[in-house]
Design a protein around this motif. Structure first.
Motif, mmCIF file in Angstrom:
data_model
loop_
_atom_site.group_PDB
_atom_site.id
_atom_site.type_symbol
_atom_site.label_atom_id
_atom_site.label_comp_id
_atom_site.label_asym_id
_atom_site.label_seq_id
_atom_site.Cartn_x
_atom_site.Cartn_y
_atom_site.Cartn_z
ATOM 1 N N ILE A 118 54.416 38.719 37.533
ATOM 2 C CA ILE A 118 52.613 38.627 37.307
ATOM 3 C C ILE A 118 52.479 37.195 36.958
ATOM 4 C CG2 ILE A 118 50.734 39.810 36.109
ATOM 5 C CD1 ILE A 118 52.599 41.679 35.153
ATOM 6 N N PRO A 119 51.442 36.534 37.734
ATOM 7 C CA PRO A 119 50.707 35.448 37.315
ATOM 8 C C PRO A 119 50.030 35.479 36.304
ATOM 9 C CG PRO A 119 50.205 35.906 39.730
ATOM 10 C CD PRO A 119 50.934 36.930 39.061
ATOM 11 N N GLU A 120 50.373 34.659 35.067
ATOM 12 C CA GLU A 120 49.710 34.567 33.886
ATOM 13 C C GLU A 120 48.678 33.583 33.835
ATOM 14 O OE1 GLU A 120 52.446 34.091 30.727
ATOM 15 O OE2 GLU A 120 53.401 32.480 31.447
ATOM 16 N N PRO A 121 47.477 33.567 33.180
ATOM 17 C CA PRO A 121 47.190 34.844 32.146
ATOM 18 C C PRO A 121 46.862 35.946 32.948
ATOM 19 C CG PRO A 121 45.358 33.365 32.312
ATOM 20 C CD PRO A 121 46.361 32.464 33.123
ATOM 21 N N ILE A 169 49.208 41.386 41.191
ATOM 22 C CA ILE A 169 48.064 40.426 40.827
ATOM 23 C C ILE A 169 46.636 41.458 40.541
ATOM 24 C CG2 ILE A 169 49.123 38.836 42.502
ATOM 25 C CD1 ILE A 169 46.934 39.807 44.616
ATOM 26 N N CYS A 170 45.729 40.554 39.923
ATOM 27 C CA CYS A 170 44.629 41.266 39.587
ATOM 28 C C CYS A 170 43.478 40.488 40.491
ATOM 29 C CB CYS A 170 44.313 41.122 38.266
ATOM 30 S SG CYS A 170 42.651 42.105 37.739
ATOM 31 N N ASN A 171 42.871 41.079 41.353
ATOM 32 C CA ASN A 171 41.955 40.272 42.579
ATOM 33 C C ASN A 171 40.599 40.898 42.448
ATOM 34 O OD1 ASN A 171 41.481 38.287 44.223
ATOM 35 N ND2 ASN A 171 42.220 39.573 45.639
ATOM 36 N N PRO A 172 39.421 40.320 42.017
ATOM 37 C CA PRO A 172 39.561 39.054 41.132
ATOM 38 C C PRO A 172 40.120 39.380 40.133
ATOM 39 C CG PRO A 172 37.410 39.707 42.086
ATOM 40 C CD PRO A 172 38.059 40.961 42.517
ATOM 41 N N GLY A 173 40.512 38.222 39.147
ATOM 42 C CA GLY A 173 41.154 38.220 38.023
ATOM 43 C C GLY A 173 40.480 38.647 36.707
ATOM 44 N N ASN A 174 41.225 39.162 35.917
ATOM 45 C CA ASN A 174 40.798 39.374 34.475
ATOM 46 C C ASN A 174 42.012 38.986 33.720
ATOM 47 O OD1 ASN A 174 40.248 40.398 31.839
ATOM 48 N ND2 ASN A 174 40.416 42.503 32.294
ATOM 49 N N ASP A 202 45.369 45.134 41.493
ATOM 50 C CA ASP A 202 44.610 45.423 40.632
ATOM 51 C C ASP A 202 43.364 45.179 41.228
ATOM 52 O OD1 ASP A 202 42.542 46.313 38.731
ATOM 53 O OD2 ASP A 202 43.962 45.796 36.934
ATOM 54 N N GLU A 203 42.411 45.984 42.052
ATOM 55 C CA GLU A 203 41.127 45.478 42.511
ATOM 56 C C GLU A 203 39.926 46.106 42.137
ATOM 57 O OE1 GLU A 203 43.379 44.529 46.910
ATOM 58 O OE2 GLU A 203 41.959 46.189 46.923
ATOM 59 N N VAL A 204 39.979 46.341 40.812
ATOM 60 C CA VAL A 204 38.562 47.092 40.191
ATOM 61 C C VAL A 204 37.550 46.071 40.181
ATOM 62 C CG1 VAL A 204 40.237 48.164 38.652
ATOM 63 C CG2 VAL A 204 39.108 46.338 37.843
ATOM 64 N N TYR A 205 37.550 44.936 40.562
ATOM 65 C CA TYR A 205 36.480 44.109 40.308
ATOM 66 C C TYR A 205 35.920 43.725 41.960
ATOM 67 C CZ TYR A 205 37.738 43.718 35.527
ATOM 68 O OH TYR A 205 37.792 44.104 33.968
#
Length: 397
Positions: A118-121, A169-174, A202-205
């Motif tokens: 996972i890319p952090e943060p 990944i989270c995209n856009p990121g949180n 994770d594409e919730v945004y």
């Protein structure tokens, strides 16, 4: 005395919520706390969603189907089609929030001691879901200096071992607000196909992208059908965090069939929340146009005000409604607690989320915080001014 599990002991605290007792104590002392710590939008929930619950004539509040109602899942598929994502109602499972979707994904594709890169943060609860699943998070650092862009693919490859099962990944990121480009998604797609891994997004945004940038879903990438798993939610999209409705989406039939067994163990997603979420899909595009315009305005004024503070660095978000801010402090956890325990400016203080909890690498993010710009612009300006006064006094102690 009976002992607590090792898993329970190692379960991380939420950096977003762990300071709540200090905030509550401040409020009891009469201090007004401005909350910059949590992504709870103040945007009104679409009326059509609330009306669907108010006006429903249910006589028996019964279980729904384990995978969510057929009618709702069909409408979700239609929503995706409007976003150039071609899936059917059989390719998704309705979950109790995006959190449960991610938990199902990890349980479906990973065994104890398997690894996920996972890319952090990253969203702090990824650590919690991994711990609960017995999975090892392997972090790869992205930096504020390049706005938290995707790290080089060669750096990912160095981390891949026989135990690696997925990249998340989270995209856009949180918490970063970074929006991965189509080219970056394609680089990841090539990598996971080469090493036979899953790619979880994770594409919730998805709706909240700025300056004309478009979101590119991993489900749009040709040839990734067996590798791609999407986590989604209505929480932020429709300002319905309390509904706790999300979904897990994949064209990989084995993934969906296996995840369904995890879903059966919790019986079904909540019925009324599905009714509200189904109705929310009728929200007109103009709703998002106005919401995006508001978030861009809030982002711009927040970033502008933060840049006025000495020795403060801020990453400019391209999506979502968060930003990571680097402060001239050694320990942002201590500073955040101090703001609530020992500081106020004319009876006001701010609550921020220390960023160290958004990292898996020990020692990273110690001088960073996450700010959620989900408040009105005037309040954001006031909050940054209070933060600046706090930084000055904290440094002079």
């Amino acid at each position: 005395m009976p002992s607590i599990s090792r898993k329970g002991v190692s379960m991380p605290e939420s950096p977003i919520r762990k300071l709540v007792p200090f905030a509550e104590a401040a409020k009891k002392r009469g201090v007004n706390v401005i909350h910059l710590n949590i992504g709870q939008p103040d945007i009104k929930t679409p009326k059509v969603a609330l009306d669907a619950v108010r006006n429903h004539d249910i006589d028996v509040l019964a279980y729904s189907m384990t995978e969510g109602s057929e009618q709702y899942r069909q409408k979700i598929a239609e929503y995706y089609a409007k976003n150039d994502i071609q899936v059917t109602s059989k390719d998704l499972i309705v979950t109790t929030g995006g959190s449960e979707a991610l938990y199902f994904a990890m349980g479906t594709i990973m065994d104890a001691e398997d690894e996920i890169i996972i890319p952090e943060p990253f969203y702090a609860n990824y650590n919690g879901f991994a711990t609960a699943s017995g999975v090892k998070v392997v972090p790869i650092v992205s930096t504020i200096d390049n706005n938290f862009a995707l790290p080089p693919i060669a750096d990912f490859e160095k981390l891949i071992t026989p135990k690696t099962k997925a990249i998340l990944i989270c995209n856009p990121g949180n918490p970063t607000g970074y929006l991965y480009s189509k080219e970056e998604i394609q680089q990841l797609a090539k990598l996971v196909k080469k090493h036979n891994l899953f790619l979880i997004a994770d594409e919730v945004y998805r709706e909240f992208t700025y300056e004309g940038r478009e979101h590119y879903s991993i489900l749009q990438e040709s040839g990734l059908e067996e590798h791609a798993i999407v986590v989604d939610s209505v929480s932020k999209r429709y300002s319905m965090c309390g509904a706790r409705i999300g979904c897990l989406v994949s064209k990989n039939k084995d993934v969906i069939q296996t995840a369904l067994k995890f879903a059966q163990a919790r019986l079904s997603p909540p019925t009324f929340a599905q009714i509200a979420s189904e109705a929310a899909l009728e929200t007109p595009p103009s709703y998002f146009d106005e919401v995006k315009k508001e978030y861009v305005s809030r982002r711009d004024i927040l970033v502008s005000e933060l840049k006025k503070l000495d020795d403060v660095k801020v990453a400019v978000p391209q999506g979502a409604f968060y930003c990571v801010v680097e402060l001239p402090v050694k320990d942002a956890d201590d500073f955040a607690q101090w703001l609530l325990e020992k500081f106020d400016a004319n009876g006001n203080t701010v609550m921020v989320a220390p960023a160290s909890g958004f990292y898996a690498t020990k020692g990273m993010g110690k001088n960073q915080i996450r700010i959620a710009y989900v408040l009105e612009k005037e309040l954001l300006v006031e909050a940054v001014q209070i933060l600046g006064k706090g930084l000055t006094l904290y440094a002079s102690r």
